[in-house]
Design a protein around this motif. Sequence first.
Motif: not given
Length: 537
Positions: A105-127
């Motif tokens: 459930l926690a992975a589901l709640a965080s993954a989609l916003p994290a993927g959008w943020a990574a495509d927009r602001y950079g993958r390394a920062k999100v990691c």
Amino acid sequence: RHASGPACTCEPQTLPGDWQETPSTPSTRCCNRRAREKALLQPAQSISQKAMREHLSHNVVLNLIIAACCGLADSIWTGTIGVAFISDVWHTNKRVGIATALTGLAALASALPAGWAADRYGRAKVCRVGSLAILVAAPAYAYATLRATEGRDKELSYILICIASAFFGLSSGIINGPAQALLADSVSTGARSKVYTWLFACYIVPSVLGPAISVGYFEAHGDEWRLPLLRDLTLLGMALEVPVAVLCCCFRDDKALGSSSDAIQDQERAAASASAPGDDGDGDAGRPKASDAEDAQNDAEAPPDDQCDERDDAVDPRIKMIPYVVFCTDLVVALGSGCTIKFFPLWFKDDLNMSPAAVQGIYCGVPLSMALASGFCTALSRRVGRVEAVLSVRSTALVCFVGMLVCFYRVKNEWRLRGVVALYILRTALMNCTYPVEESILMDYVPKNTRARWKSLESVSQFGWCGSALAGGLLADRYGYARTFAITICLQASGVLCYSRLLGVVAREKAPEEPSTEEPLREPLLSEEEKADAEAP
């Protein structure tokens, strides 16, 4: 050619590009021929080494190292040790399922916003943000394990375990999509199956060490299911999670490749636009020729060729459905796997009466068999096609699963345990070895600017896997473990049927063409006699 004659003693020629007009002599012709022969006989090993260096870029190497560290840490505590600890402290499968469901459930709640943020602001920062969740989860889980072993505040300890499990799911949802997208951006299109096979092996091979360490530890302390032993191994696993968090802070977006890592359809469109009339630099290029117009009209009217390896998504709209079919298949297979995967160790422990060392011995053999099977599946995909290889391997795995249940119910002598264990190892290896091939299909057909989001959708599959683990725990408490396995077989068979829709759509993987080492003949390398011979009709 000159082995039986005198050695060539001519002066060295200047390199092509810096040449100057020199008289042609037999001596210079001899040297020119030897230079061409040397280029032709240059070992192919240098080309392969260059390709290897291109594949092993900063982000690729970092992904491989992180996969190895995760494989070692996860193999110690997330499998047999973790579920056995919760089962022995609280004496129910339901609590195992709840903690697992919270992770998903926690992975589901965080993954989609994290993927959008990574495509927009950079993958390394999100990691880097996801690594903080690991640094919270590991100490919390270790503290809860210590309290539960001492028998103090068991309910509070279980709550802490659930919170820590949720933070581990949070870190997985945040890191997995951006890190995998950055890996795909750092590998040329057409070479991803090889790199994903390395990634799979880097995770799986260290996974042997966790069960091996457990076997040695149990054997040294009486080979019994005791809480202090389970506690010590869990604490070791928590300590090994910390280096993973540190390494996840080292990704770099500026180390990704350019257009060479674009999706197949994007590369085809770029190639088509580059080869359009008027781009060849000829003086008459701006004036279309009749033959060019006829060829363009014929190409526009030609029907799509299902046997062609290079398709344009405007010609074949089925290409657009590839990511959706892959996602739906993963979700259905995950729902089936979640019902049983956490309960296999408990099945071996309770129904087959296996000792701790024996159970962990099984999980020493599983990673090795998965690594070998992944190499076999990748090689098979190059011969028969990627979708065909996935379907055949997974169908064989389902047959092994059915055979395992038949052996459990029908065989009553000493061959029962041997048959179940052998078929379980084979089934697990074949069902999970298709990851490199499936991942290469997804990344080859997903545009670069949406890769992190598509990888983050795996969290939905992970939630389905973890959610069905709760259902599997309830079913196991009421009907036993073996009954839930039949549900898994039905769901995974449905996933295989869904994946068959990609037959005839996905192209075979082609490695990028390596540059030739043979230098073309240039004018200063030709004598007057050779030029006359070449121009003669």
